[in-house]
Design a protein around this motif. Structure first.
Motif, PDB file in Angstrom:
ATOM      1  N   SER A  40      10.791 -40.533 -29.993  1.00 32.06           N
ATOM      2  CA  SER A  40      11.114 -41.812 -30.631  1.00 32.06           C
ATOM      3  C   SER A  40      12.318 -42.437 -29.943  1.00 32.06           C
ATOM      4  O   SER A  40      13.345 -41.780 -29.769  1.00 32.06           O
ATOM      5  N   ALA A 291      18.744 -30.959 -36.324  1.00 30.43           N
ATOM      6  CA  ALA A 291      18.134 -31.400 -37.583  1.00 30.43           C
ATOM      7  C   ALA A 291      17.721 -32.864 -37.496  1.00 30.43           C
ATOM      8  O   ALA A 291      16.603 -33.239 -37.878  1.00 30.43           O
ATOM      9  N   ASN A 292      18.614 -33.683 -36.967  1.00 25.41           N
ATOM     10  CA  ASN A 292      18.350 -35.120 -36.838  1.00 25.41           C
ATOM     11  C   ASN A 292      17.138 -35.356 -35.934  1.00 25.41           C
ATOM     12  O   ASN A 292      16.234 -36.124 -36.270  1.00 25.41           O
ATOM     13  N   ASN A 295      13.895 -34.376 -37.659  1.00 23.82           N
ATOM     14  CA  ASN A 295      13.497 -35.363 -38.669  1.00 23.82           C
ATOM     15  C   ASN A 295      12.906 -36.603 -38.020  1.00 23.82           C
ATOM     16  O   ASN A 295      11.876 -37.120 -38.457  1.00 23.82           O
ATOM     17  N   ILE A 296      13.592 -37.075 -36.988  1.00 25.53           N
ATOM     18  CA  ILE A 296      13.120 -38.305 -36.339  1.00 25.53           C
ATOM     19  C   ILE A 296      11.803 -38.062 -35.604  1.00 25.53           C
ATOM     20  O   ILE A 296      10.902 -38.895 -35.628  1.00 25.53           O
ATOM     21  N   PRO A 301       8.654 -29.999 -42.069  1.00 22.50           N
ATOM     22  CA  PRO A 301       9.799 -29.280 -42.652  1.00 22.50           C
ATOM     23  C   PRO A 301       9.652 -27.764 -42.608  1.00 22.50           C
ATOM     24  O   PRO A 301      10.635 -27.040 -42.454  1.00 22.50           O
TER      25      PRO A 301
ATOM     26  N   PRO B 235       9.820 -25.988 -48.286  1.00 21.53           N
ATOM     27  CA  PRO B 235       8.478 -25.430 -48.152  1.00 21.53           C
ATOM     28  C   PRO B 235       8.375 -24.136 -48.962  1.00 21.53           C
ATOM     29  O   PRO B 235       9.321 -23.364 -49.015  1.00 21.53           O
ATOM     30  N   ASN B 264      12.647 -32.492 -45.588  1.00 20.68           N
ATOM     31  CA  ASN B 264      13.027 -31.441 -46.528  1.00 20.68           C
ATOM     32  C   ASN B 264      14.422 -31.716 -47.073  1.00 20.68           C
ATOM     33  O   ASN B 264      15.411 -31.578 -46.371  1.00 20.68           O
ATOM     34  N   ASP B 278      18.289 -39.930 -41.474  1.00 18.04           N
ATOM     35  CA  ASP B 278      17.569 -39.686 -40.215  1.00 18.04           C
ATOM     36  C   ASP B 278      16.251 -40.442 -40.187  1.00 18.04           C
ATOM     37  O   ASP B 278      15.905 -41.099 -39.203  1.00 18.04           O
ATOM     38  N   LEU B 279      15.488 -40.305 -41.281  1.00 17.05           N
ATOM     39  CA  LEU B 279      14.147 -40.891 -41.285  1.00 17.05           C
ATOM     40  C   LEU B 279      14.203 -42.417 -41.267  1.00 17.05           C
ATOM     41  O   LEU B 279      13.345 -43.068 -40.679  1.00 17.05           O
ATOM     42  N   ARG B 282      14.213 -44.006 -37.901  1.00 14.89           N
ATOM     43  CA  ARG B 282      12.919 -44.210 -37.246  1.00 14.89           C
ATOM     44  C   ARG B 282      12.055 -45.215 -38.005  1.00 14.89           C
ATOM     45  O   ARG B 282      11.296 -45.951 -37.393  1.00 14.89           O
TER      46      ARG B 282
END
Lengths: 346, 400
Positions: A40, A291-292, A295-296, A301, B235, B264, B278-279, B282
């Motif tokens: 990304s 972690a970042n 996620n991106i 998970p 999870p 998570n 983070d999400l 994007r």
């Protein structure tokens, strides 16, 4: 490296880079960044950079404290619980009408105090570091549960506290927690490098008997190391309470593991005598970037835990490899990794 | 949504005890499950919510739940229960707002039954040491200890594996202790129903009373079109899996809704914050975020704020939905921090489980193995009723 002559060849310079401390870890970070930016394009952006920076703050503060303790040959398992309890102190005091600055100072003092208790138990009662701080891990967490009676502290936020917690940014991208973490890193770096206390820490951690013979008060140095760790956990707690806007009894659970991981990735040794402030930064950066990036990149998970564990392993292996390489190139002996003077055995 | 329409009444502040208890009667009487209980307990009897105490002199001063106010019946039950002390244990996995609310509701119900039928309660709450390395093992030890002390009934909440807990209940039953579990996920174990050892499992169906409800709400709110982000429990959590199944079932109705990311959040606010941060990097144009519990949803809301995005205002912005049914969550909805949250109804969980204990231990009735409480999707529009109900549970008439 600074000890290279000015007329060093390209090969020498390259070798110096490869064998410099943390080079292995840095290469892992670079690999992760390449992977994430392929997945990304937003990964490489100013916004995301500051996301990562703001996410690093709490673990970094704990990892700095952990690094100090690890250098002295100890380990502090209580930092997550102490951070949570200090967050509770500041929240509850503010709910009770204590002015913000006073509440924050008292919370930081509480952190330092709990660190001192750790240190006293270890130095005066002679308990192993692992046991003493494991006990504090339980006591501090249990106290927060009892104090909150399971219900989070709410409604303590003020406009200023939103800025302190980093939820509002008066200085562009820079938040107060990032500034505090930068200052803390600087102070710890200077302390470790240029003060007698810093030198004594390394001495006590690598050879406590030798340090004692040369007139260093070993118990005092170790006590101070735990005070530093507790104090930094207190600072982290004050900032964290400002970010979460609620202090749940489980606030900060599991952070001690991240702090230890970050310090170790950054080159601190469980056997003592080794570790740097910049290492704590690099270790924390590794965890945060990983972690970042996952996620991106949309990594499931379930897999993230596995990958994080593997990255930790890879970082430490590469660190060992570069140390080995350095010992061959520069002809310095390798630090004993699993020395018999392990913290727990003392 | 019909989930929102559970008729409930709340006691007015400062109301007299009688009107207070009458309010309680309305609450319980209005709920589907309680109505079933009523009829199970009092076939064909007059159960007007306005019934007055049959005999004030004998201490029956209530008209709630299984109580009829019909002296012929009440006296018979009283004869059966009078003087009997039920030894009741409550073993929540840890201290939390969630369990405080459940415990308060249990107290309310225990008091109502005590007042009406003279049943006495010897109550004890025991929680495993915090953050013990294996709290399931610690919990099982507590169950064993209480069973060996000849407790009549235990109300158990555990994060433990289903089969492990069933073994613990079986051992307890050998000592004569009946185990009633609350807030667990038996819907993931329907295939083992003929072997369920617990007396009853009081809770809600995570698939269709939680996950599905949220999916349906997001679908309706966004008119079937948009992108959704999930901030999920770790999870391996059965809650997470069951809610996912229900959420997927709802989303199947809205082909225009697309889940773009799932992070998570470990059920914690701070992790929910960072993962959402983070999400959002994007997917900055996401339309809805489903946080599987309130803490993660609130963390997500902070990340939305930090990025300068707007919350849902009825027309545009990010829809943020959580789940829990905590007073703090109701406040967040009122303050506009959360768009909506699923109230899993801690109050009725507490009340129903006491009803089950009373029916099973005192009256010897067969109680339902799966005892669902009503859940509801709470928004700013309907937050008043569930919030008042929770507040009531936190002010029990008597603490045990």
């Amino acid at each position: 490296m600074s000890f290279l002559p000015n007329n060093a060849t390209v090969g020498q310079r390259l070798r110096a880079v490869v064998t410099s401390p943390n080079s292995g870890v840095v290469s892992v970070i670079v690999l992760v960044c390449i992977f994430a930016s392929i997945k990304s394009s937003v990964f490489i952006s100013v916004n995301n950079g500051f996301n990562i920076a703001s996410q690093m703050v709490f673990i970094l503060l704990l990892a700095l404290g952990m690094t100090i303790v690890l250098i002295s040959g100890g380990i502090d398992l209580s930092v997550g619980s102490v951070m949570g309890l200090c967050a509770g102190v500041v929240a509850k005091l503010m709910i009770d009408g204590v002015p913000m600055v006073v509440a924050m100072l008292l919370a930081v003092a509480a952190g330092a105090g709990l660190g001192m208790v750790n240190g006293l138990i270890i130095t005066k009662l002679g308990l192993p570091d692992f046991v003493a701080t494991l006990a504090m891990f339980g006591v501090a967490r249990g106290l927060l549960y009892l104090w909150t009676a399971g219900t989070p502290f709410l409604d303590y936020m003020t406009d200023t506290y939103f800025i302190v917690g980093g939820l509002r940014r008066p200085f562009g991208y820079l938040t107060v927690p990032i500034i505090v973490a930068l200052l803390a890193t600087l102070i710890v770096a200077v302390t470790l490098r240029f003060t007698p206390f810093g030198r004594h820490l390394y001495g006590v951690g690598s050879n406590s008997h030798g340090a004692m013979l040369s007139g260093v008060s070993v118990p005092r140095v170790r006590l101070l190391a735990y005070v530093c760790s507790g104090l930094l956990a207190g600072v982290a707690g004050v900032l964290l309470a400002g970010q979460t806007t609620a202090v749940a009894p489980d606030l900060g659970t599991g952070y001690e593991v991240y702090a230890i991981a970050a310090a170790i990735i950054g080159g601190a040794a469980l056997s003592g005598g080794r570790g740097r402030a910049i290492g704590a930064v690099i270790g924390t950066l590794t965890l945060a970037v990983t972690a970042n990036a996952m996620n991106i990149a949309g990594v499931d998970p379930t897999w993230q835990q596995v990958v994080t564990g593997l990255i930790l392993l890879l970082s430490v292996i590469l660190d060992r490899a570069s140390t080995l390489l350095r010992s061959r190139v520069v002809q310095i002996p390798i630090q004993p990794v699993a020395a018999t003077t392990a913290a727990t055995a003392r | 949504m019909d989930m929102n329409e559970s008729p409930e009444a709340e006691p007015e502040p400062g109301a007299s005890r009688r009107s207070f208890l009458r309010g309680a009667g309305l609450v319980a009487g209005g709920l589907v499950g309680s109505s079933a209980l009523l009829s199970a307990c009092t076939p064909g009897k007059n159960k007007s919510a306005d019934a007055v105490p049959a005999s004030a002199a004998s201490g029956a001063g209530a008209a709630g739940g299984a109580l009829t106010g019909f002296s012929a019946y009440d006296d018979l039950v009283r004869t059966k229960t009078a003087g009997r002390t039920i030894k009741l244990g409550f073993t929540p996995t840890f201290l939390a707002e969630f369990f405080t609310q459940i415990e308060g509701a249990m107290f309310q119900r225990m008091y109502e039954l005590e007042t009406a039928y003279g049943v006495k309660w010897a109550y004890k709450r025991q929680t495993p040491a915090q953050n013990s390395f294996n709290s399931t093992q610690a919990l099982i030890q507590i169950i064993q200890n209480l069973a060996s002390q000849k407790y009549d009934a235990l109300v158990v909440d555990s994060g433990g594996d289903f089969a492990t807990m069933e073994n613990a209940y079986r051992d307890a039953l050998k000592s004569g202790t009946k185990c009633f579990q609350i807030n667990m996920v038996p819907e993931m174990h329907f295939d083992k129903e003929d072997r369920f050892v617990f007396q009853s499992s009081v809770g809600y169906d995570n698939k269709f009373q939680a996950g599905f409800v949220v999916g349906d709400y997001i679908g309706q709110t966004l008119k079937g079109n948009g992108t959704v982000m999930q901030i999920w429990g770790p999870p391996g959590s059965e809650f997470a899996d069951a809610r996912q199944a229900g959420f997927d079932a709802a989303l199947a109705k809205y082909p225009g809704l697309k889940v773009v990311a799932k992070g998570n959040g470990q059920y914690q606010r701070n992790t929910g914050f960072t993962v959402t941060q983070d999400l959002l990097t994007r997917y900055p144009n996401v339309n809805a975020i489903y946080g599987e519990n309130d803490d993660m949803a609130l963390g997500a809301a902070q990340a939305v704020d930090a990025r300068g995005l707007k919350h849902w205002d009825g027309q545009k912005g990010v829809v943020i939905v959580g789940a829990d049914g905590l007073l703090s969550g109701m406040k967040a909805i009122r303050d506009g921090k959360l768009t909506a949250s699923v109230d899993v109804n801690t109050v009725d969980i507490g009340r129903y489980v006491i009803d089950d204990v009373f029916h099973s231990v005192v009256l010897g009735d067969a109680v339902p193995k799966l005892h669902w409480v009503p859940t509801r999707l709470v928004t700013k529009e309907n937050v008043d009723i569930p919030e008042a109900y929770m507040k009531w549970s936190l002010k029990p008439a008597k603490k045990y």
